[in-house]
Design an enzyme around this catalytic site. Structure first.
Site, short mmCIF file in Angstrom:
data_model
loop_
_atom_site.label_atom_id
_atom_site.label_comp_id
_atom_site.label_asym_id
_atom_site.label_seq_id
_atom_site.Cartn_x
_atom_site.Cartn_y
_atom_site.Cartn_z
CG HIS A 234 2.93 27.68 35.71
ND1 HIS A 234 2.41 26.47 36.12
CD2 HIS A 234 4.23 27.45 35.41
CE1 HIS A 234 3.36 25.57 36.07
NE2 HIS A 234 4.48 26.12 35.64
CD GLU B 182 11.59 29.46 31.98
OE1 GLU B 182 12.53 29.61 32.78
OE2 GLU B 182 11.61 28.62 31.09
N1 ACO Z 1 0.61 36.83 28.49
C1 ACO Z 1 -0.58 37.17 27.95
N2 ACO Z 1 -1.65 36.37 27.96
C2 ACO Z 1 -1.51 35.17 28.55
C3 ACO Z 1 -0.31 34.75 29.12
C4 ACO Z 1 0.79 35.63 29.10
N3 ACO Z 1 1.96 35.31 29.61
N4 ACO Z 1 -0.46 33.50 29.62
C5 ACO Z 1 -1.72 33.14 29.35
N5 ACO Z 1 -2.35 34.14 28.69
C6 ACO Z 1 -3.72 34.15 28.20
C7 ACO Z 1 -3.87 33.19 27.04
O1 ACO Z 1 -3.61 33.82 25.82
C8 ACO Z 1 -5.27 32.72 27.18
O2 ACO Z 1 -6.12 33.66 26.57
P1 ACO Z 1 -7.33 33.15 25.64
O3 ACO Z 1 -8.22 32.35 26.56
O4 ACO Z 1 -7.93 34.42 25.15
O5 ACO Z 1 -6.72 32.30 24.58
C9 ACO Z 1 -5.53 32.78 28.68
O6 ACO Z 1 -4.57 33.67 29.24
C10 ACO Z 1 -5.39 31.46 29.34
O7 ACO Z 1 -4.12 30.96 29.10
P2 ACO Z 1 -3.88 29.48 28.71
O8 ACO Z 1 -3.36 29.42 27.32
O9 ACO Z 1 -5.04 28.61 29.07
O10 ACO Z 1 -2.71 29.08 29.66
P3 ACO Z 1 -2.00 27.70 29.58
O11 ACO Z 1 -2.19 27.06 30.90
O12 ACO Z 1 -2.37 26.90 28.40
O13 ACO Z 1 -0.51 28.18 29.33
C11 ACO Z 1 1.58 29.12 29.63
C12 ACO Z 1 0.44 28.38 30.31
C13 ACO Z 1 1.97 28.38 28.35
C14 ACO Z 1 2.78 29.12 30.56
C15 ACO Z 1 1.15 30.56 29.29
O14 ACO Z 1 0.81 31.23 30.48
C16 ACO Z 1 2.20 31.32 28.51
O15 ACO Z 1 2.24 31.22 27.29
N6 ACO Z 1 3.08 32.12 29.22
C17 ACO Z 1 4.15 32.82 28.53
C18 ACO Z 1 5.30 31.87 28.21
C19 ACO Z 1 6.07 31.48 29.45
O16 ACO Z 1 6.39 32.28 30.31
N7 ACO Z 1 6.43 30.17 29.53
C20 ACO Z 1 7.19 29.60 30.64
C21 ACO Z 1 6.31 28.82 31.56
S1 ACO Z 1 7.17 28.19 32.96
C22 ACO Z 1 7.93 26.78 32.36
O17 ACO Z 1 7.42 26.10 31.51
C23 ACO Z 1 9.23 26.39 32.91
#
Ligand code: ACO
Length: 362
Positions: free
Chosen positions: A252, A307
């Site tokens: 998140h 989620e």
């Molecule tokens: N699985 C694997 N790796 C992850 C995940 C995950 N669920 N979430 C973040 N990471 C990784 C990213 O790939 C990133 O790696 P990198 O630096 O090598 O590129 C690192 O962790 C940091 O993540 P960010 O992209 O900075 O996280 P951000 O704050 O931009 O994104 C998000 C948050 C979009 C929710 C992300 O965690 C994600 O994609 N989760 C999966 C999708 C999801 O569950 N979405 C629902 C969110 S809740 C809602 O919106 C109601």
């Protein structure tokens, strides 16, 4: 480049508005909606009562929960009457796209207040699209029911049990508002230009539909189905992470600890008298995913988000997975409308800057 002109990629930490509607504390794992903790609202209030609280704060005018429930019932009937015309636009579209087109097509008509027309239409559209996709006749709304009970009834063609209604009501409240998330921000940007609530809500829905936001629950369920049994959990998750995939339902932007909404929705699933899928398997997937993510991204605390249990709860309520995002929208519309009202009443045009990194003319 000075600090002031440094771009904040992804707008992380940038304050776009002041709001009375909700507060997200990502370090403590706390969500406050209209002055109350989400866990204290979800099983104690009706969705209509929470919406009335949000809209009262946003508009500065008192909204009464009982009046709102009555008006939403009428708005559901109005929307039902418009469904044949809406199907002329949405037929052949996937449900998630049809919902966008239908939400846009519900644009102001008659004398119903726009916020009520919109929120009342959402469950009618969601249920209507699902039934249409399955070749079933529409179910006329029952204006005497709450949004949660009527949504389940219109989807199924028969009344839901009290425990199912309570679970969906808890879900609608839990996801009704959540600070300056991407869809709320999109809605506020549109509202800030002077465009109306219908425009703002349509834009917000478009932002919600992406897999990084409200489009995640369907892939969560696909993941659980694909894993299938306890012995496949570790290899499935390890392989997905090795391929560079994100585990849906985890991570998140704001929460650095477990999303408090996950606990509320898990409790809602546990309160159901009819169990859905194998909760033991889901719990073990969750446990291993958190462990694997801690190893995969040791510098970034990635925990369960809303989620994961949304998918399990909506599935247990027999809501088809293609309708998960529309059902999410049926709840979040309460918050989107509140934010659009607040933006229109107090805000300024939202117009951020960018840093040009291209060539300049000679
Ligand atoms: N699985 C694997 N790796 C992850 C995940 C995950 N669920 N979430 C973040 N990471 C990784 C990213 O790939 C990133 O790696 P990198 O630096 O090598 O590129 C690192 O962790 C940091 O993540 P960010 O992209 O900075 O996280 P951000 O704050 O931009 O994104 C998000 C948050 C979009 C929710 C992300 O965690 C994600 O994609 N989760 C999966 C999708 C999801 O569950 N979405 C629902 C969110 S809740 C809602 O919106 C109601």
């Amino acid at each position: 480049m000075t600090i002031q002109s440094m771009p904040v990629v992804g707008l992380e930490g940038v304050v776009a508005a002041e709001t009375l509607l909700s507060h997200v504390d990502g370090e403590k794992g706390e969500l406050v909606i209209a002055g109350a903790r989400v866990a204290d609202l979800a099983f104690a209030e009706s969705f209509e009562a929470v919406t009335a609280r949000l809209w009262s704060l946003a508009s500065g005018t008192a909204h009464d929960a009982a009046d709102l429930a009555r008006d939403l019932g009428r708005a559901r009937l109005d929307a039902h009457a418009r469904m044949p015309a809406i199907f002329a636009v949405t037929d052949g579209m996937p449900i998630v796209d049809g919902f966008r087109a239908a939400a846009a097509a519900i644009h102001q008509h008659g004398t119903t207040r726009p916020e009520v027309a919109l929120l009342g239409a959402m469950p009618v559209i969601a249920a209507g699209l699902v039934r249409r996709a399955n070749g079933l006749d529409l179910v006329r709304p029952d204006p005497g029911l709450g949004q949660a009970a009527d949504l389940l009834r219109m989807l199924r063609g028969e009344a839901a049990t009290d425990s199912e209604t309570a679970a969906l009501n808890a879900y609608l409240i839990t996801v009704s508002d959540h600070g300056m998330n991407a869809s709320t921000f999109a809605g506020r940007v549109v509202a800030s230009t002077g465009a109306d609530l219908f425009m703002a809500v349509t834009a917000a829905y478009c932002a919600l539909s992406g897999p990084l936001h409200g489009g995640a629950p369907e892939p969560v369920l696909n993941m659980l189905d694909d894993i299938g049994s306890v012995d496949r959990i570790e290899s499935w998750i390890d392989d997905a992470l090795k391929r560079g995939e994100r585990l849906m339902g985890f991570g998140h932007r704001i929460y650095r600890v477990r999303d408090p909404r996950a606990d509320v929705l898990k409790a809602a699933v546990e309160k159901l008298d009819r169990a859905g899928r194998d909760l033991g398997l889901a719990a073990r997937v969750e446990t291993y995913a958190r462990k694997a993510l801690a190893t995969h991204k040791p510098d970034r605390k990635l925990d369960t988000n809303v989620e994961f249990y949304t998918a399990i709860l909506l599935d247990a309520l027999q809501i088809p997975r293609q309708a998960f995002t529309p059902v999410f929208a049926a709840a979040r519309t309460a918050g989107w409308i509140g934010h659009a009202m607040e933006q229109q009443r107090k805000g300024r045009l939202l117009r951020p800057a960018s840093v040009y990194i291209g060539d300049m003319p000679a």
